[in-house]
Design a protein around this motif. Structure first.
Motif, PDB file in Angstrom:
ATOM      1  N   LEU A 183       0.838  -1.197   0.000  1.00  0.00           N
ATOM      2  CA  LEU A 183       0.000   0.000   0.000  1.00  0.00           C
ATOM      3  C   LEU A 183       0.872   1.245   0.000  1.00  0.00           C
ATOM      4  O   LEU A 183       1.796   1.358   0.801  1.00  0.00           O
ATOM      5  CB  LEU A 183      -0.895   0.019   1.246  1.00  0.00           C
ATOM      6  CG  LEU A 183      -1.664  -1.259   1.581  1.00  0.00           C
ATOM      7  CD1 LEU A 183      -2.452  -1.058   2.883  1.00  0.00           C
ATOM      8  CD2 LEU A 183      -2.601  -1.639   0.445  1.00  0.00           C
ATOM      9  N   GLN A 199       1.286  -7.677  -5.025  1.00  0.00           N
ATOM     10  CA  GLN A 199      -0.007  -7.066  -5.294  1.00  0.00           C
ATOM     11  C   GLN A 199       0.067  -5.610  -4.828  1.00  0.00           C
ATOM     12  O   GLN A 199       0.835  -5.297  -3.903  1.00  0.00           O
ATOM     13  CB  GLN A 199      -1.122  -7.795  -4.541  1.00  0.00           C
ATOM     14  CG  GLN A 199      -1.142  -9.294  -4.737  1.00  0.00           C
ATOM     15  CD  GLN A 199      -1.442  -9.683  -6.173  1.00  0.00           C
ATOM     16  OE1 GLN A 199      -2.222  -9.026  -6.853  1.00  0.00           O
ATOM     17  NE2 GLN A 199      -0.805 -10.754  -6.633  1.00  0.00           N
ATOM     18  N   CYS A 201      -2.026  -1.664  -4.060  1.00  0.00           N
ATOM     19  CA  CYS A 201      -3.224  -0.833  -3.940  1.00  0.00           C
ATOM     20  C   CYS A 201      -2.763   0.570  -3.556  1.00  0.00           C
ATOM     21  O   CYS A 201      -1.961   0.735  -2.629  1.00  0.00           O
ATOM     22  CB  CYS A 201      -4.176  -1.379  -2.880  1.00  0.00           C
ATOM     23  SG  CYS A 201      -5.710  -0.418  -2.719  1.00  0.00           S
ATOM     24  N   HIS A 213      -2.670   1.245 -11.243  1.00  0.00           N
ATOM     25  CA  HIS A 213      -2.943   0.523 -10.001  1.00  0.00           C
ATOM     26  C   HIS A 213      -4.354   0.797  -9.486  1.00  0.00           C
ATOM     27  O   HIS A 213      -4.892   1.895  -9.658  1.00  0.00           O
ATOM     28  CB  HIS A 213      -1.926   0.934  -8.929  1.00  0.00           C
ATOM     29  CG  HIS A 213      -0.506   0.708  -9.338  1.00  0.00           C
ATOM     30  ND1 HIS A 213       0.112  -0.518  -9.243  1.00  0.00           N
ATOM     31  CD2 HIS A 213       0.410   1.561  -9.878  1.00  0.00           C
ATOM     32  CE1 HIS A 213       1.360  -0.412  -9.694  1.00  0.00           C
ATOM     33  NE2 HIS A 213       1.553   0.836 -10.077  1.00  0.00           N
ATOM     34  N   GLN A 214      -4.917  -0.209  -8.844  1.00  0.00           N
ATOM     35  CA  GLN A 214      -6.189  -0.002  -8.162  1.00  0.00           C
ATOM     36  C   GLN A 214      -5.977   1.052  -7.088  1.00  0.00           C
ATOM     37  O   GLN A 214      -4.951   1.065  -6.404  1.00  0.00           O
ATOM     38  CB  GLN A 214      -6.671  -1.293  -7.509  1.00  0.00           C
ATOM     39  CG  GLN A 214      -7.963  -1.119  -6.698  1.00  0.00           C
ATOM     40  CD  GLN A 214      -8.325  -2.366  -5.915  1.00  0.00           C
ATOM     41  OE1 GLN A 214      -7.683  -3.400  -6.047  1.00  0.00           O
ATOM     42  NE2 GLN A 214      -9.346  -2.272  -5.093  1.00  0.00           N
ATOM     43  N   ILE A 222     -10.287  -1.591   1.438  1.00  0.00           N
ATOM     44  CA  ILE A 222      -9.275  -2.583   1.096  1.00  0.00           C
ATOM     45  C   ILE A 222      -9.600  -3.924   1.754  1.00  0.00           C
ATOM     46  O   ILE A 222      -9.769  -3.987   2.983  1.00  0.00           O
ATOM     47  CB  ILE A 222      -7.867  -2.127   1.540  1.00  0.00           C
ATOM     48  CG1 ILE A 222      -7.502  -0.783   0.903  1.00  0.00           C
ATOM     49  CG2 ILE A 222      -6.831  -3.187   1.155  1.00  0.00           C
ATOM     50  CD1 ILE A 222      -6.234  -0.177   1.441  1.00  0.00           C
ATOM     51  N   TYR A 227      -7.447 -10.098  -3.343  1.00  0.00           N
ATOM     52  CA  TYR A 227      -6.315 -10.052  -4.276  1.00  0.00           C
ATOM     53  C   TYR A 227      -5.814 -11.446  -4.603  1.00  0.00           C
ATOM     54  O   TYR A 227      -5.991 -12.377  -3.836  1.00  0.00           O
ATOM     55  CB  TYR A 227      -5.176  -9.213  -3.672  1.00  0.00           C
ATOM     56  CG  TYR A 227      -5.513  -7.754  -3.607  1.00  0.00           C
ATOM     57  CD1 TYR A 227      -5.132  -6.884  -4.627  1.00  0.00           C
ATOM     58  CD2 TYR A 227      -6.248  -7.245  -2.540  1.00  0.00           C
ATOM     59  CE1 TYR A 227      -5.445  -5.532  -4.579  1.00  0.00           C
ATOM     60  CE2 TYR A 227      -6.569  -5.887  -2.476  1.00  0.00           C
ATOM     61  CZ  TYR A 227      -6.180  -5.038  -3.505  1.00  0.00           C
ATOM     62  OH  TYR A 227      -6.503  -3.704  -3.452  1.00  0.00           O
TER      63      TYR A 227
END
Length: 227
Positions: A183, A199, A201, A213-214, A222, A227
């Protein structure tokens, strides 16, 4: 592979950028000169002052000149490990005296507590020193959050915009990179983590995008299990 751990940035992600630039940096700037004058002979402090002399190329600088160099570095937001270590020492005194309280967004606090209860490993990766990270979370307005975390990483693991740093962190955590959700509010950091296989976010609390990116505006949105 399902996500088993969350790796989070601090500044702009769990905590307001303004806390760092409007509270922590001014506090260090105001208190660092007196701290150096009072503690310069202590081994831990002396070692960092010598590191400043070495990095600045001024091996013969006296304490007052070193203070001047440090204040210049603070103004320039220089990422010097010696500066970060000394800032951490100054902040530690401020936290102990109750003059500082770590800012962590309420939605981040609730999510971190929820994820910890759900069994996710929680880790921090920030350009601030590990000591500074622990102070922000350990002396947070919401209380001591350090029991939630399994580990901390700073620039000792590498630059945050280089994929190799995230590979090292995944190896240290002991998981495949794809099992870690990173993150951040900085697109270059998200890119580097994604290139390493993690992954990602992005946090955009005031709206906007972070490349491909998301993105979300709150930790409440979240869900690591998605994911």
């Amino acid at each position: 592979m399902p996500v088993k751990a969350v790796l989070t940035d601090i500044e702009g992600t769990t905590s307001a950028v303004s806390f760092v630039f409007d509270v922590l940096f001014p506090y260090a700037q105001a208190h660092l000169p007196a701290f150096v004058r009072e503690h310069s002979k202590e081994p831990a402090v002396a070692a960092q002052l010598d590191a400043v002399r070495s990095e600045s190329g001024e091996s013969g600088a006296d304490d007052e000149r070193v203070i001047g160099i440090l204040l210049e570095w603070i103004k320039a937001d220089r990422k010097a490990r010696s500066l970060k270590a000394l800032q951490g020492m100054v902040w530690a005194e401020g936290y102990r005296a109750g003059q500082l309280k770590g800012h962590v967004y309420p939605d981040a606090v609730s999510a971190l507590r929820r994820w910890h209860e759900q069994g996710y490993g929680l880790y921090v990766y920030s350009s601030g020193s590990i000591q500074a990270q622990k102070l922000i979370f350990g002396c947070a307005e919401a209380g001591d959050l350090t029991p939630l975390f399994s580990g901390y990483f700073d620039t000792g693991s590498g630059h945050k915009r280089e994929s190799e740093s995230y590979i090292r962190i995944a190896d240290s955590i002991g998981l495949d990179a794809e099992q870690i959700l990173f993150l951040s509010d900085v697109v270059e950091e998200l890119d580097a983590a994604q290139q390493a296989g993690m992954q990602t976010c992005g946090l955009v609390r005031d709206g906007g995008t972070l490349g491909r990116h998301q993105v979300v505006q709150s930790f409440d949105a979240i869900d690591p299990a998605s994911y």
